[in-house]
Design a protein around this motif. Structure first.
Motif, PDB file in Angstrom:
ATOM      1  N   ASP A  34       0.898  -1.289  -0.045  1.00 44.29           N
ATOM      2  CA  ASP A  34      -0.113  -0.027  -0.144  1.00 44.29           C
ATOM      3  C   ASP A  34       0.945   1.273   0.129  1.00 44.29           C
ATOM      4  O   ASP A  34       1.638   1.294   0.708  1.00 44.29           O
ATOM      5  CB  ASP A  34      -0.914  -0.112   1.238  1.00 44.29           C
ATOM      6  CG  ASP A  34      -2.238   1.053   1.060  1.00 44.29           C
ATOM      7  OD1 ASP A  34      -2.356   1.141   0.018  1.00 44.29           O
ATOM      8  OD2 ASP A  34      -2.781   1.322   2.222  1.00 44.29           O
ATOM      9  N   GLY A  35       0.652   2.084  -0.890  1.00 48.23           N
ATOM     10  CA  GLY A  35       1.412   3.316  -0.936  1.00 48.23           C
ATOM     11  C   GLY A  35       2.346   3.266  -2.349  1.00 48.23           C
ATOM     12  O   GLY A  35       2.535   4.112  -2.975  1.00 48.23           O
ATOM     13  N   VAL A  36       3.076   1.957  -2.588  1.00 48.24           N
ATOM     14  CA  VAL A  36       3.569   1.558  -3.752  1.00 48.24           C
ATOM     15  C   VAL A  36       2.671   1.692  -5.017  1.00 48.24           C
ATOM     16  O   VAL A  36       2.697   2.156  -5.850  1.00 48.24           O
ATOM     17  CB  VAL A  36       4.399   0.411  -3.523  1.00 48.24           C
ATOM     18  CG1 VAL A  36       4.841  -0.199  -4.973  1.00 48.24           C
ATOM     19  CG2 VAL A  36       5.241   0.494  -2.475  1.00 48.24           C
ATOM     20  N   ALA A  37       1.525   0.808  -4.354  1.00 46.54           N
ATOM     21  CA  ALA A  37       0.496   0.681  -5.403  1.00 46.54           C
ATOM     22  C   ALA A  37      -1.037   1.148  -4.265  1.00 46.54           C
ATOM     23  O   ALA A  37      -0.657   1.386  -3.119  1.00 46.54           O
ATOM     24  CB  ALA A  37       0.345  -0.571  -5.878  1.00 46.54           C
ATOM     25  N   VAL A  38      -2.132   0.918  -4.958  1.00 46.83           N
ATOM     26  CA  VAL A  38      -3.221   0.715  -3.987  1.00 46.83           C
ATOM     27  C   VAL A  38      -3.169  -0.522  -3.392  1.00 46.83           C
ATOM     28  O   VAL A  38      -3.539  -1.659  -4.014  1.00 46.83           O
ATOM     29  CB  VAL A  38      -4.510   0.960  -4.993  1.00 46.83           C
ATOM     30  CG1 VAL A  38      -5.658   0.970  -4.050  1.00 46.83           C
ATOM     31  CG2 VAL A  38      -4.367   2.430  -5.632  1.00 46.83           C
ATOM     32  N   GLY A  39      -3.086  -0.742  -2.156  1.00 43.95           N
ATOM     33  CA  GLY A  39      -3.449  -1.884  -1.351  1.00 43.95           C
ATOM     34  C   GLY A  39      -4.689  -2.319  -1.674  1.00 43.95           C
ATOM     35  O   GLY A  39      -5.675  -1.449  -1.333  1.00 43.95           O
ATOM     36  N   GLY A  40      -5.060  -3.517  -2.078  1.00 41.89           N
ATOM     37  CA  GLY A  40      -6.291  -3.885  -2.339  1.00 41.89           C
ATOM     38  C   GLY A  40      -6.633  -3.930  -3.882  1.00 41.89           C
ATOM     39  O   GLY A  40      -5.631  -3.828  -4.644  1.00 41.89           O
ATOM     40  N   PHE A  41      -7.883  -3.582  -4.196  1.00 37.19           N
ATOM     41  CA  PHE A  41      -8.252  -3.779  -5.737  1.00 37.19           C
ATOM     42  C   PHE A  41      -8.277  -2.168  -6.019  1.00 37.19           C
ATOM     43  O   PHE A  41      -8.709  -1.161  -5.764  1.00 37.19           O
ATOM     44  CB  PHE A  41      -9.590  -4.041  -5.891  1.00 37.19           C
ATOM     45  CG  PHE A  41      -9.899  -5.636  -5.663  1.00 37.19           C
ATOM     46  CD1 PHE A  41      -9.683  -6.625  -6.385  1.00 37.19           C
ATOM     47  CD2 PHE A  41     -10.277  -6.102  -4.212  1.00 37.19           C
ATOM     48  CE1 PHE A  41      -9.861  -8.041  -6.065  1.00 37.19           C
ATOM     49  CE2 PHE A  41     -10.445  -7.382  -4.080  1.00 37.19           C
ATOM     50  CZ  PHE A  41     -10.048  -8.323  -4.986  1.00 37.19           C
TER      51      PHE A  41
END
Lengths: 235, 235
Positions: free
Chosen positions: A165-172
Protein backbone atom coordinates in the motif's frame (compact mmCIF):
# COMPACT_ATOMS: atom_id res chain seq x y z
CA UNK A 1 6.76 -19.09 -14.81
CA UNK A 2 3.85 -16.68 -14.92
CA UNK A 3 4.02 -13.33 -16.69
CA UNK A 4 5.06 -10.37 -14.52
CA UNK A 5 3.03 -7.31 -13.60
CA UNK A 6 4.82 -4.15 -14.72
CA UNK A 7 4.46 -0.92 -12.76
CA UNK A 8 5.95 2.46 -13.61
CA UNK A 9 6.07 4.98 -10.77
CA UNK A 10 4.28 4.60 -7.46
CA UNK A 11 0.95 5.82 -6.11
CA UNK A 12 3.05 7.72 -3.57
CA UNK A 13 4.54 10.05 -6.18
CA UNK A 14 1.06 11.27 -7.13
CA UNK A 15 0.51 12.51 -3.56
CA UNK A 16 2.78 15.59 -3.72
CA UNK A 17 1.99 16.01 -7.45
CA UNK A 18 5.12 14.58 -9.09
CA UNK A 19 3.14 14.33 -12.30
CA UNK A 20 5.71 14.61 -15.10
CA UNK A 21 5.06 12.03 -17.80
CA UNK A 22 8.12 9.78 -17.44
CA UNK A 23 7.04 6.83 -19.62
CA UNK A 24 5.47 6.86 -23.07
CA UNK A 25 2.43 4.80 -23.97
CA UNK A 26 4.60 3.06 -26.59
CA UNK A 27 6.99 1.97 -23.79
CA UNK A 28 4.13 0.89 -21.52
CA UNK A 29 2.72 -1.30 -24.32
CA UNK A 30 6.05 -3.16 -24.58
CA UNK A 31 5.30 -4.44 -21.04
CA UNK A 32 1.74 -5.55 -21.72
CA UNK A 33 -1.43 -5.47 -23.82
CA UNK A 34 -3.63 -4.83 -20.77
CA UNK A 35 -3.29 -2.07 -18.19
CA UNK A 36 -4.32 1.08 -16.36
CA UNK A 37 -2.69 4.45 -15.67
CA UNK A 38 -2.98 8.21 -15.76
CA UNK A 39 -1.43 10.82 -18.04
CA UNK A 40 1.04 13.64 -17.34
CA UNK A 41 -0.56 16.08 -14.89
CA UNK A 42 -3.06 13.32 -13.96
CA UNK A 43 -4.56 13.68 -17.40
CA UNK A 44 -7.59 11.38 -17.15
CA UNK A 45 -7.97 7.69 -16.42
CA UNK A 46 -6.45 5.16 -18.79
CA UNK A 47 -7.35 1.59 -19.56
CA UNK A 48 -5.62 -0.72 -22.03
CA UNK A 49 -7.63 -3.66 -23.36
CA UNK A 50 -6.42 -6.09 -26.04
CA UNK A 51 -3.46 -3.83 -26.83
CA UNK A 52 -5.57 -0.68 -27.35
CA UNK A 53 -5.21 2.22 -24.87
CA UNK A 54 -8.21 4.43 -24.06
CA UNK A 55 -8.31 7.64 -22.04
CA UNK A 56 -11.41 8.77 -20.15
CA UNK A 57 -11.02 12.52 -19.68
CA UNK A 58 -12.64 14.79 -17.08
CA UNK A 59 -15.55 15.54 -19.42
CA UNK A 60 -16.30 11.81 -19.52
CA UNK A 61 -15.23 11.42 -23.14
CA UNK A 62 -13.32 8.32 -24.21
CA UNK A 63 -10.30 9.26 -26.35
CA UNK A 64 -7.73 7.54 -28.52
CA UNK A 65 -4.26 7.58 -26.89
CA UNK A 66 -1.25 8.26 -29.15
CA UNK A 67 2.06 6.40 -28.72
CA UNK A 68 3.84 9.54 -27.51
CA UNK A 69 1.33 10.20 -24.70
CA UNK A 70 3.30 10.21 -21.44
CA UNK A 71 2.40 8.86 -17.99
CA UNK A 72 3.68 9.35 -14.42
CA UNK A 73 2.04 6.13 -13.15
CA UNK A 74 0.83 2.99 -14.90
CA UNK A 75 0.48 -0.78 -14.73
CA UNK A 76 0.48 -3.23 -17.61
CA UNK A 77 0.80 -6.97 -18.25
CA UNK A 78 0.25 -9.48 -21.02
CA UNK A 79 -3.22 -10.96 -20.62
CA UNK A 80 -3.37 -14.70 -19.90
CA UNK A 81 -6.54 -14.79 -17.82
CA UNK A 82 -8.26 -17.99 -16.74
CA UNK A 83 -12.01 -18.18 -16.03
CA UNK A 84 -12.67 -18.01 -12.27
CA UNK A 85 -16.44 -17.81 -11.83
CA UNK A 86 -19.67 -16.63 -13.37
CA UNK A 87 -21.55 -14.01 -11.37
CA UNK A 88 -25.27 -13.22 -11.23
CA UNK A 89 -26.21 -9.94 -9.53
CA UNK A 90 -23.18 -10.24 -7.24
CA UNK A 91 -22.58 -7.40 -4.79
CA UNK A 92 -19.14 -5.76 -5.20
CA UNK A 93 -17.76 -6.50 -1.71
CA UNK A 94 -19.19 -10.00 -1.79
CA UNK A 95 -17.58 -10.65 -5.17
CA UNK A 96 -14.18 -9.37 -4.01
CA UNK A 97 -14.37 -11.57 -0.90
CA UNK A 98 -15.35 -14.59 -3.02
CA UNK A 99 -12.35 -14.03 -5.33
CA UNK A 100 -9.95 -13.82 -2.38
CA UNK A 101 -11.45 -16.92 -0.74
CA UNK A 102 -11.33 -18.96 -3.94
CA UNK A 103 -7.81 -17.96 -5.05
CA UNK A 104 -5.95 -17.62 -1.70
CA UNK A 105 -4.09 -14.80 -3.44
CA UNK A 106 -4.59 -11.95 -0.93
CA UNK A 107 -0.83 -11.80 -0.23
CA UNK A 108 0.12 -11.53 -3.91
CA UNK A 109 -0.38 -9.42 -7.03
CA UNK A 110 -3.10 -10.49 -9.44
CA UNK A 111 -5.38 -9.10 -12.14
CA UNK A 112 -9.13 -9.53 -12.41
CA UNK A 113 -11.21 -8.93 -15.52
CA UNK A 114 -14.99 -8.60 -15.18
CA UNK A 115 -16.88 -8.74 -18.47
CA UNK A 116 -20.63 -8.26 -18.29
CA UNK A 117 -23.32 -5.98 -16.90
CA UNK A 118 -22.97 -3.67 -13.91
CA UNK A 119 -25.64 -1.76 -11.96
CA UNK A 120 -25.05 1.62 -10.27
CA UNK A 121 -21.49 1.86 -11.57
CA UNK A 122 -19.79 5.09 -10.48
CA UNK A 123 -16.50 6.29 -11.95
CA UNK A 124 -14.37 9.38 -11.71
CA UNK A 125 -11.87 11.17 -13.91
CA UNK A 126 -9.73 14.15 -12.96
CA UNK A 127 -8.82 17.17 -15.07
CA UNK A 128 -5.20 17.55 -16.18
CA UNK A 129 -3.21 19.96 -14.07
CA UNK A 130 -0.40 22.06 -15.50
CA UNK A 131 2.98 22.78 -13.88
CA UNK A 132 3.28 23.45 -11.01
CA UNK A 133 1.20 20.30 -10.64
CA UNK A 134 -1.39 19.99 -7.93
CA UNK A 135 -1.29 17.46 -5.12
CA UNK A 136 -3.43 14.31 -5.24
CA UNK A 137 -5.74 15.78 -2.60
CA UNK A 138 -6.21 19.05 -4.54
CA UNK A 139 -6.74 17.21 -7.83
CA UNK A 140 -9.28 14.87 -6.24
CA UNK A 141 -11.38 17.88 -5.22
CA UNK A 142 -11.74 18.81 -8.90
CA UNK A 143 -12.70 15.32 -10.07
CA UNK A 144 -15.74 14.63 -12.22
CA UNK A 145 -17.98 11.78 -11.13
CA UNK A 146 -20.02 9.77 -13.63
CA UNK A 147 -22.54 7.03 -13.07
CA UNK A 148 -24.74 4.63 -14.99
CA UNK A 149 -27.72 2.76 -13.56
CA UNK A 150 -26.91 -0.12 -15.90
CA UNK A 151 -23.91 -0.55 -18.19
CA UNK A 152 -22.16 -3.35 -20.03
CA UNK A 153 -18.41 -3.47 -20.42
CA UNK A 154 -15.05 -4.52 -18.99
CA UNK A 155 -13.73 -3.74 -15.51
CA UNK A 156 -10.00 -4.35 -15.09
CA UNK A 157 -8.61 -4.59 -11.54
CA UNK A 158 -5.08 -4.92 -10.24
CA UNK A 159 -4.84 -6.25 -6.71
CA UNK A 160 -1.82 -5.46 -4.50
CA UNK A 161 -1.13 -6.96 -1.05
CA UNK A 162 -1.43 -4.55 1.90
CA UNK A 163 2.34 -4.37 2.52
CA UNK A 164 2.60 -2.65 -0.92
CA UNK A 165 0.00 0.00 0.00
CA UNK A 166 1.49 3.36 -1.05
CA UNK A 167 3.63 1.68 -3.72
CA UNK A 168 0.37 0.62 -5.37
CA UNK A 169 -3.22 0.74 -4.14
CA UNK A 170 -3.40 -1.91 -1.39
CA UNK A 171 -6.37 -4.05 -2.42
CA UNK A 172 -8.25 -3.62 -5.71
CA UNK A 173 -7.52 -0.73 -8.14
CA UNK A 174 -10.10 -0.79 -10.95
CA UNK A 175 -10.73 1.05 -14.21
CA UNK A 176 -13.74 0.52 -16.48
CA UNK A 177 -14.60 0.85 -20.17
CA UNK A 178 -18.13 0.41 -21.51
CA UNK A 179 -18.57 -1.96 -24.46
CA UNK A 180 -19.79 0.96 -26.62
CA UNK A 181 -16.71 3.06 -25.60
CA UNK A 182 -19.03 5.87 -24.45
CA UNK A 183 -18.36 5.62 -20.69
CA UNK A 184 -15.55 4.66 -18.33
CA UNK A 185 -13.04 5.84 -15.73
CA UNK A 186 -11.52 4.98 -12.36
CA UNK A 187 -14.12 2.85 -10.56
CA UNK A 188 -15.42 4.29 -7.30
CA UNK A 189 -18.20 1.74 -6.78
CA UNK A 190 -20.81 -0.50 -8.32
CA UNK A 191 -23.82 -2.27 -6.83
CA UNK A 192 -23.99 -5.60 -8.66
CA UNK A 193 -22.23 -7.45 -11.46
CA UNK A 194 -23.50 -10.21 -13.73
CA UNK A 195 -21.07 -11.89 -16.10
CA UNK A 196 -17.68 -13.57 -16.32
CA UNK A 197 -14.86 -13.11 -13.84
CA UNK A 198 -11.39 -14.00 -15.14
CA UNK A 199 -8.25 -14.17 -13.00
CA UNK A 200 -4.51 -13.91 -13.63
CA UNK A 201 -1.92 -14.62 -10.93
CA UNK A 202 1.44 -12.80 -10.90
CA UNK A 203 4.46 -14.09 -9.03
CA UNK A 204 6.56 -11.07 -9.96
CA UNK A 205 6.21 -7.28 -9.87
CA UNK A 206 8.55 -5.33 -12.14
CA UNK A 207 8.65 -1.98 -10.40
CA UNK A 208 10.25 0.82 -12.42
CA UNK A 209 11.03 4.22 -10.89
CA UNK A 210 11.63 7.46 -12.87
CA UNK A 211 15.30 7.82 -11.91
CA UNK A 212 15.91 10.28 -14.78
CA UNK A 213 13.28 12.72 -13.46
CA UNK A 214 14.82 15.47 -11.38
CA UNK A 215 11.58 16.47 -9.60
CA UNK A 216 11.13 12.89 -8.38
CA UNK A 217 14.77 12.39 -7.45
CA UNK A 218 15.02 15.55 -5.37
CA UNK A 219 11.60 15.47 -3.69
CA UNK A 220 11.50 15.11 0.10
CA UNK A 221 8.63 12.68 0.79
CA UNK A 222 9.02 12.84 4.56
CA UNK A 223 6.39 15.58 4.92
CA UNK A 224 3.77 13.95 2.66
CA UNK A 225 0.83 12.10 4.23
CA UNK A 226 1.20 9.33 1.63
CA UNK A 227 -1.24 6.71 2.90
CA UNK A 228 -3.87 9.12 4.24
CA UNK A 229 -4.04 11.03 0.97
CA UNK A 230 -4.10 7.89 -1.17
CA UNK A 231 -6.88 6.28 0.87
CA UNK A 232 -8.88 9.47 0.70
CA UNK A 233 -8.43 9.98 -3.05
CA UNK A 234 -8.46 6.43 -4.43
CA UNK A 235 -11.45 4.93 -2.62
CA UNK B 1 19.00 0.81 -19.04
CA UNK B 2 20.50 -0.06 -15.68
CA UNK B 3 20.49 -3.57 -14.26
CA UNK B 4 17.55 -4.41 -11.98
CA UNK B 5 17.60 -5.29 -8.30
CA UNK B 6 16.05 -8.70 -7.73
CA UNK B 7 14.19 -9.46 -4.51
CA UNK B 8 12.64 -12.77 -3.51
CA UNK B 9 10.07 -12.60 -0.68
CA UNK B 10 9.50 -9.60 1.54
CA UNK B 11 10.78 -8.53 4.94
CA UNK B 12 7.12 -8.74 6.01
CA UNK B 13 6.94 -12.51 5.59
CA UNK B 14 9.74 -12.98 8.13
CA UNK B 15 7.61 -11.24 10.80
CA UNK B 16 5.14 -14.11 11.42
CA UNK B 17 7.87 -16.68 10.63
CA UNK B 18 6.97 -17.73 7.06
CA UNK B 19 10.47 -19.16 6.76
CA UNK B 20 10.20 -21.98 4.23
CA UNK B 21 13.06 -21.85 1.75
CA UNK B 22 11.24 -20.96 -1.49
CA UNK B 23 14.22 -20.12 -3.72
CA UNK B 24 17.48 -22.01 -4.19
CA UNK B 25 20.86 -20.33 -4.11
CA UNK B 26 21.36 -21.53 -7.69
CA UNK B 27 18.21 -19.60 -8.70
CA UNK B 28 19.25 -16.52 -6.75
CA UNK B 29 22.62 -16.51 -8.53
CA UNK B 30 20.86 -16.38 -11.92
CA UNK B 31 19.63 -12.90 -10.85
CA UNK B 32 23.00 -11.58 -9.72
CA UNK B 33 26.59 -12.11 -8.62
CA UNK B 34 26.17 -9.87 -5.58
CA UNK B 35 23.54 -10.10 -2.85
CA UNK B 36 22.27 -10.70 0.67
CA UNK B 37 19.69 -13.00 2.25
CA UNK B 38 18.88 -15.54 4.92
CA UNK B 39 18.36 -19.31 4.78
CA UNK B 40 15.28 -21.45 5.47
CA UNK B 41 14.27 -21.00 9.12
CA UNK B 42 16.34 -17.77 9.16
CA UNK B 43 19.45 -19.90 8.89
CA UNK B 44 22.19 -17.31 9.27
CA UNK B 45 23.10 -14.18 7.35
CA UNK B 46 24.15 -14.49 3.71
CA UNK B 47 26.32 -12.33 1.53
CA UNK B 48 27.23 -12.92 -2.12
CA UNK B 49 30.36 -11.23 -3.43
CA UNK B 50 31.80 -11.75 -6.93
CA UNK B 51 29.45 -14.68 -7.53
CA UNK B 52 30.42 -16.56 -4.34
CA UNK B 53 27.80 -16.96 -1.57
CA UNK B 54 28.88 -17.03 2.09
CA UNK B 55 26.80 -17.82 5.17
CA UNK B 56 27.61 -16.43 8.60
CA UNK B 57 25.92 -18.77 11.09
CA UNK B 58 24.90 -18.09 14.69
CA UNK B 59 28.26 -19.35 16.00
CA UNK B 60 29.95 -16.67 13.89
CA UNK B 61 31.46 -19.17 11.47
CA UNK B 62 31.60 -18.31 7.75
CA UNK B 63 30.40 -21.26 5.66
CA UNK B 64 30.33 -22.31 2.03
CA UNK B 65 26.76 -22.23 0.63
CA UNK B 66 25.72 -25.09 -1.69
CA UNK B 67 23.57 -24.52 -4.78
CA UNK B 68 20.59 -26.35 -3.23
CA UNK B 69 20.57 -24.16 -0.09
CA UNK B 70 17.11 -22.55 0.08
CA UNK B 71 16.07 -19.04 1.15
CA UNK B 72 12.80 -17.34 2.20
CA UNK B 73 14.16 -13.82 1.55
CA UNK B 74 17.03 -12.52 -0.57
CA UNK B 75 18.28 -9.74 -2.82
CA UNK B 76 20.74 -10.01 -5.68
CA UNK B 77 21.98 -8.01 -8.65
CA UNK B 78 24.79 -8.00 -11.18
CA UNK B 79 27.53 -5.72 -9.89
CA UNK B 80 28.30 -2.66 -12.02
CA UNK B 81 29.40 -0.27 -9.29
CA UNK B 82 30.91 3.13 -9.95
CA UNK B 83 33.30 4.83 -7.50
CA UNK B 84 31.46 7.44 -5.41
CA UNK B 85 33.90 8.69 -2.80
CA UNK B 86 36.90 7.78 -0.67
CA UNK B 87 36.30 7.90 3.08
CA UNK B 88 38.73 8.54 5.91
CA UNK B 89 37.45 7.73 9.41
CA UNK B 90 33.91 8.61 8.35
CA UNK B 91 31.16 8.16 10.91
CA UNK B 92 28.38 5.76 9.76
CA UNK B 93 25.45 8.22 9.88
CA UNK B 94 27.56 10.97 8.36
CA UNK B 95 28.63 8.67 5.54
CA UNK B 96 25.05 7.59 4.80
CA UNK B 97 23.92 11.23 4.74
CA UNK B 98 26.80 12.14 2.40
CA UNK B 99 25.85 9.34 -0.01
CA UNK B 100 22.21 10.47 -0.10
CA UNK B 101 23.22 14.12 -0.57
CA UNK B 102 25.67 13.33 -3.37
CA UNK B 103 23.48 10.88 -5.31
CA UNK B 104 19.96 12.34 -4.81
CA UNK B 105 18.82 8.71 -4.77
CA UNK B 106 16.85 8.61 -1.50
CA UNK B 107 13.59 7.89 -3.40
CA UNK B 108 15.07 4.96 -5.34
CA UNK B 109 16.73 1.57 -4.91
CA UNK B 110 20.52 1.47 -4.98
CA UNK B 111 23.43 -0.64 -3.77
CA UNK B 112 26.49 0.55 -1.89
CA UNK B 113 29.75 -1.34 -1.52
CA UNK B 114 32.21 -0.24 1.14
CA UNK B 115 35.66 -1.82 0.82
CA UNK B 116 38.17 -0.94 3.50
CA UNK B 117 38.67 -0.75 7.26
CA UNK B 118 35.92 -0.41 9.86
CA UNK B 119 36.13 0.37 13.58
CA UNK B 120 33.69 -0.97 16.20
CA UNK B 121 31.80 -3.03 13.66
CA UNK B 122 28.95 -4.99 15.27
CA UNK B 123 27.08 -7.75 13.45
CA UNK B 124 24.48 -10.31 14.34
CA UNK B 125 23.45 -13.73 13.10
CA UNK B 126 20.41 -15.71 14.19
CA UNK B 127 20.16 -19.48 14.81
CA UNK B 128 18.06 -21.52 12.38
CA UNK B 129 14.60 -22.32 13.69
CA UNK B 130 12.80 -25.54 12.80
CA UNK B 131 9.11 -25.92 11.90
CA UNK B 132 6.94 -24.52 13.38
CA UNK B 133 9.16 -21.53 12.67
CA UNK B 134 9.52 -18.73 15.17
CA UNK B 135 8.47 -15.14 14.57
CA UNK B 136 11.03 -12.46 13.70
CA UNK B 137 10.68 -11.01 17.22
CA UNK B 138 11.28 -14.42 18.89
CA UNK B 139 14.21 -15.23 16.59
CA UNK B 140 15.78 -11.83 17.22
CA UNK B 141 15.85 -12.58 20.96
CA UNK B 142 18.08 -15.59 20.28
CA UNK B 143 20.51 -13.73 18.02
CA UNK B 144 24.26 -13.82 18.50
CA UNK B 145 26.08 -10.50 18.41
CA UNK B 146 29.69 -10.23 17.25
CA UNK B 147 32.01 -7.24 17.16
CA UNK B 148 35.49 -6.27 16.08
CA UNK B 149 37.35 -3.17 17.23
CA UNK B 150 39.00 -3.03 13.81
CA UNK B 151 38.33 -5.15 10.76
CA UNK B 152 38.97 -5.00 7.02
CA UNK B 153 36.47 -6.28 4.49
CA UNK B 154 33.42 -5.56 2.35
CA UNK B 155 30.10 -4.14 3.51
CA UNK B 156 27.26 -4.51 1.01
CA UNK B 157 24.15 -2.36 1.49
CA UNK B 158 20.85 -2.29 -0.36
CA UNK B 159 18.91 0.93 0.09
CA UNK B 160 15.10 1.00 -0.29
CA UNK B 161 12.92 4.14 -0.28
CA UNK B 162 10.64 4.58 2.75
CA UNK B 163 7.44 3.77 0.82
CA UNK B 164 8.86 0.23 0.39
CA UNK B 165 9.43 -0.19 4.16
CA UNK B 166 8.02 -3.62 5.07
CA UNK B 167 8.54 -4.89 1.52
CA UNK B 168 12.26 -4.35 2.11
CA UNK B 169 14.12 -2.56 4.89
CA UNK B 170 13.33 1.14 4.37
CA UNK B 171 16.79 2.75 4.31
CA UNK B 172 20.05 0.79 4.35
CA UNK B 173 20.17 -3.01 4.84
CA UNK B 174 23.79 -4.10 5.21
CA UNK B 175 25.71 -7.37 5.46
CA UNK B 176 29.49 -7.68 6.00
CA UNK B 177 32.25 -10.13 5.21
CA UNK B 178 35.80 -9.71 6.48
CA UNK B 179 38.61 -9.97 3.93
CA UNK B 180 39.98 -13.05 5.74
CA UNK B 181 36.50 -14.67 5.72
CA UNK B 182 36.70 -15.14 9.49
CA UNK B 183 33.97 -12.64 10.48
CA UNK B 184 30.73 -11.21 9.13
CA UNK B 185 26.95 -10.99 9.45
CA UNK B 186 24.03 -8.57 9.37
CA UNK B 187 25.47 -5.15 10.26
CA UNK B 188 24.02 -3.55 13.40
CA UNK B 189 26.48 -0.67 13.58
CA UNK B 190 29.99 0.58 13.02
CA UNK B 191 31.81 3.65 14.29
CA UNK B 192 34.01 4.72 11.37
CA UNK B 193 34.98 3.58 7.88
CA UNK B 194 38.08 4.29 5.83
CA UNK B 195 38.21 3.12 2.25
CA UNK B 196 36.35 3.14 -1.05
CA UNK B 197 32.61 3.70 -1.42
CA UNK B 198 31.10 2.41 -4.67
CA UNK B 199 27.53 3.06 -5.81
CA UNK B 200 25.09 1.37 -8.18
CA UNK B 201 21.74 2.92 -9.12
CA UNK B 202 18.72 0.73 -9.90
CA UNK B 203 15.73 1.99 -11.84
CA UNK B 204 13.87 -1.29 -11.47
CA UNK B 205 12.99 -3.71 -8.66
CA UNK B 206 12.08 -7.24 -9.72
CA UNK B 207 9.96 -8.36 -6.79
CA UNK B 208 9.21 -12.09 -6.73
CA UNK B 209 6.71 -13.61 -4.27
CA UNK B 210 6.53 -17.32 -3.28
CA UNK B 211 3.13 -17.97 -4.86
CA UNK B 212 3.72 -21.76 -4.78
CA UNK B 213 4.15 -21.77 -0.98
CA UNK B 214 0.93 -22.68 0.81
CA UNK B 215 1.96 -21.24 4.20
CA UNK B 216 2.59 -17.86 2.57
CA UNK B 217 -0.53 -17.92 0.40
CA UNK B 218 -2.90 -18.76 3.27
CA UNK B 219 -1.37 -16.57 5.99
CA UNK B 220 -3.49 -13.74 7.40
CA UNK B 221 -1.08 -10.79 7.79
CA UNK B 222 -3.72 -8.49 9.24
CA UNK B 223 -2.78 -9.35 12.83
CA UNK B 224 0.99 -9.00 12.37
CA UNK B 225 2.75 -5.85 13.58
CA UNK B 226 4.86 -5.80 10.40
CA UNK B 227 6.63 -2.47 10.64
CA UNK B 228 7.06 -2.44 14.44
CA UNK B 229 8.63 -5.89 14.47
CA UNK B 230 10.90 -5.17 11.49
CA UNK B 231 12.17 -1.91 12.94
CA UNK B 232 12.82 -3.63 16.26
CA UNK B 233 14.64 -6.62 14.75
CA UNK B 234 16.51 -5.11 11.80
CA UNK B 235 18.04 -2.01 13.34
Amino acid sequence: MTTPLFQHGTLALLVPGLLDGTLTMADLLTHGDTGIGTGEGQDGELIILAGVPYQIDSTGRVNHVPDDFTLPFANSHFAAFTPLLTATHRDRRDLQAAVLAQTHSANTFFALRLTGTFTALTTRAVPKSARPYQSLAATAKRQSVFSRERTTGTLLSYYAPQVFDGVAVGGFHSHFLAADHAFGGHVLDFATFSGDVAFQQFDRLEQQLPTQNQAFMTHDFSHDAILDDIHHAEN
